[in-house]
Design a protein around this motif. Sequence first.
Motif, mmCIF file in Angstrom:
data_model
loop_
_atom_site.group_PDB
_atom_site.id
_atom_site.type_symbol
_atom_site.label_atom_id
_atom_site.label_comp_id
_atom_site.label_asym_id
_atom_site.label_seq_id
_atom_site.Cartn_x
_atom_site.Cartn_y
_atom_site.Cartn_z
ATOM 1 N N GLY A 10 4.182 1.234 10.718
ATOM 2 C CA GLY A 10 5.557 1.255 11.165
ATOM 3 C C GLY A 10 6.521 0.814 10.321
ATOM 4 O O GLY A 10 6.126 0.692 9.003
ATOM 5 N N LEU A 11 7.837 0.832 10.718
ATOM 6 C CA LEU A 11 8.903 0.376 9.994
ATOM 7 C C LEU A 11 9.321 -1.138 10.287
ATOM 8 O O LEU A 11 9.449 -1.378 11.146
ATOM 9 N N VAL A 12 9.542 -1.569 8.955
ATOM 10 C CA VAL A 12 10.005 -3.359 9.117
ATOM 11 C C VAL A 12 10.891 -3.535 8.193
ATOM 12 O O VAL A 12 10.988 -2.838 6.920
ATOM 13 N N GLN A 13 11.757 -4.371 8.340
ATOM 14 C CA GLN A 13 12.807 -5.010 7.395
ATOM 15 C C GLN A 13 12.109 -5.827 6.449
ATOM 16 O O GLN A 13 11.198 -6.309 6.733
ATOM 17 N N PRO A 14 12.719 -6.046 5.057
ATOM 18 C CA PRO A 14 12.229 -6.963 4.183
ATOM 19 C C PRO A 14 12.125 -8.270 4.755
ATOM 20 O O PRO A 14 12.996 -8.530 5.365
ATOM 21 N N GLY A 15 10.920 -9.007 4.520
ATOM 22 C CA GLY A 15 10.714 -10.330 5.082
ATOM 23 C C GLY A 15 9.982 -10.376 6.229
ATOM 24 O O GLY A 15 9.584 -11.474 6.688
ATOM 25 N N GLY A 16 9.702 -9.297 6.679
ATOM 26 C CA GLY A 16 9.228 -8.857 8.249
ATOM 27 C C GLY A 16 7.542 -9.108 8.082
ATOM 28 O O GLY A 16 7.081 -9.164 6.813
ATOM 29 N N SER A 17 6.956 -8.829 9.337
ATOM 30 C CA SER A 17 5.744 -8.795 9.190
ATOM 31 C C SER A 17 5.192 -7.675 10.216
ATOM 32 O O SER A 17 5.892 -7.112 10.881
ATOM 33 N N LEU A 18 4.103 -7.180 9.887
ATOM 34 C CA LEU A 18 2.927 -6.139 10.713
ATOM 35 C C LEU A 18 1.673 -6.735 10.570
ATOM 36 O O LEU A 18 1.215 -7.405 9.719
ATOM 37 N N LEU A 85 7.079 -9.115 3.851
ATOM 38 C CA LEU A 85 6.896 -7.788 3.513
ATOM 39 C C LEU A 85 8.040 -7.601 2.465
ATOM 40 O O LEU A 85 9.113 -7.927 2.562
ATOM 41 N N LYS A 86 7.676 -6.741 1.645
ATOM 42 C CA LYS A 86 8.584 -6.488 0.322
ATOM 43 C C LYS A 86 8.602 -5.002 0.341
ATOM 44 O O LYS A 86 7.771 -3.953 0.862
ATOM 45 N N PRO A 87 9.864 -4.422 -0.128
ATOM 46 C CA PRO A 87 10.028 -2.790 -0.419
ATOM 47 C C PRO A 87 8.837 -2.130 -1.115
ATOM 48 O O PRO A 87 8.392 -0.985 -0.745
ATOM 49 N N GLU A 88 8.229 -2.818 -1.949
ATOM 50 C CA GLU A 88 7.110 -2.456 -2.697
ATOM 51 C C GLU A 88 5.999 -2.259 -2.110
ATOM 52 O O GLU A 88 4.771 -2.027 -2.612
ATOM 53 N N TRP A 105 -13.819 6.150 5.236
ATOM 54 C CA TRP A 105 -12.213 6.022 5.038
ATOM 55 C C TRP A 105 -11.595 6.476 6.420
ATOM 56 O O TRP A 105 -12.227 7.452 7.229
ATOM 57 N N GLY A 106 -10.607 5.772 6.796
ATOM 58 C CA GLY A 106 -9.761 6.021 8.078
ATOM 59 C C GLY A 106 -8.702 6.974 7.444
ATOM 60 O O GLY A 106 -8.503 7.481 6.482
ATOM 61 N N GLN A 107 -7.998 7.498 8.388
ATOM 62 C CA GLN A 107 -7.033 8.547 8.286
ATOM 63 C C GLN A 107 -5.816 7.836 7.611
ATOM 64 O O GLN A 107 -4.854 8.867 7.072
ATOM 65 N N GLY A 108 -5.410 6.573 7.618
ATOM 66 C CA GLY A 108 -4.271 5.866 7.166
ATOM 67 C C GLY A 108 -3.142 5.789 8.026
ATOM 68 O O GLY A 108 -2.932 6.557 8.930
ATOM 69 N N THR A 109 -2.478 4.759 7.607
ATOM 70 C CA THR A 109 -1.220 4.472 8.563
ATOM 71 C C THR A 109 -0.079 4.078 7.711
ATOM 72 O O THR A 109 -0.344 3.284 6.893
ATOM 73 N N GLN A 110 1.036 4.558 8.099
ATOM 74 C CA GLN A 110 2.192 4.657 7.202
ATOM 75 C C GLN A 110 2.930 3.022 7.507
ATOM 76 O O GLN A 110 3.106 2.617 8.648
ATOM 77 N N VAL A 111 2.989 2.308 6.232
ATOM 78 C CA VAL A 111 3.883 1.140 6.322
ATOM 79 C C VAL A 111 5.346 1.309 5.520
ATOM 80 O O VAL A 111 4.975 1.590 4.252
ATOM 81 N N THR A 112 6.438 1.188 6.211
ATOM 82 C CA THR A 112 7.626 1.225 5.566
ATOM 83 C C THR A 112 8.395 0.120 5.607
ATOM 84 O O THR A 112 8.917 -0.309 6.560
ATOM 85 N N VAL A 113 8.782 -0.411 4.369
ATOM 86 C CA VAL A 113 9.582 -1.731 4.455
ATOM 87 C C VAL A 113 10.867 -1.279 3.835
ATOM 88 O O VAL A 113 10.941 -0.955 2.631
ATOM 89 N N SER A 114 11.996 -1.479 4.738
ATOM 90 C CA SER A 114 13.408 -0.902 4.344
ATOM 91 C C SER A 114 14.423 -1.509 5.270
ATOM 92 O O SER A 114 13.933 -1.921 6.420
ATOM 93 N N SER A 115 15.656 -1.720 4.686
ATOM 94 C CA SER A 115 16.418 -2.180 5.400
ATOM 95 C C SER A 115 17.366 -1.149 6.105
ATOM 96 O O SER A 115 18.274 -1.368 6.733
#
Length: 115
Positions: A10-18, A85-88, A105-115
């Motif tokens: 999912g989408l998380v802000q920098p410094g957050g956790s997933l 988490l970091k943007p990179e 392999w799995g199908q993949g899951t998107q991780v987006t780190v952004s403010s």
Amino acid sequence: QVQLVESGGGLVQPGGSLRLSCAASGNIFAISTMGWYRQAPGKERELVAASFSSGGINYADSVKGRFAISRDNAKKTVYLQMNSLKPEDTAVYYCNERSGYFDYWGQGTQVTVSS
């Protein structure tokens, strides 16, 4: 045929956790090496963390101290706890199960780190 199903991205802000989860359908989970890989746009897929059937664990230098891989052999599930988490860290994260000649392999899951 083994199926791997990832969840938790999912989408998380920098410094957050997933926390990512990967549930396997096969019968070789307990003897398999379970890994999390990621692929960012324009970059090659890279290993993030691996959990060996022996109990050993390996991390990419870029995530050491921030990410933790764990597995539950009874539930045939591997987890990736991602903290600070970091943007990179933005990428598609893939689950991998490997044992002998088998490589799934799995199908993949998107991780987006952004403010």
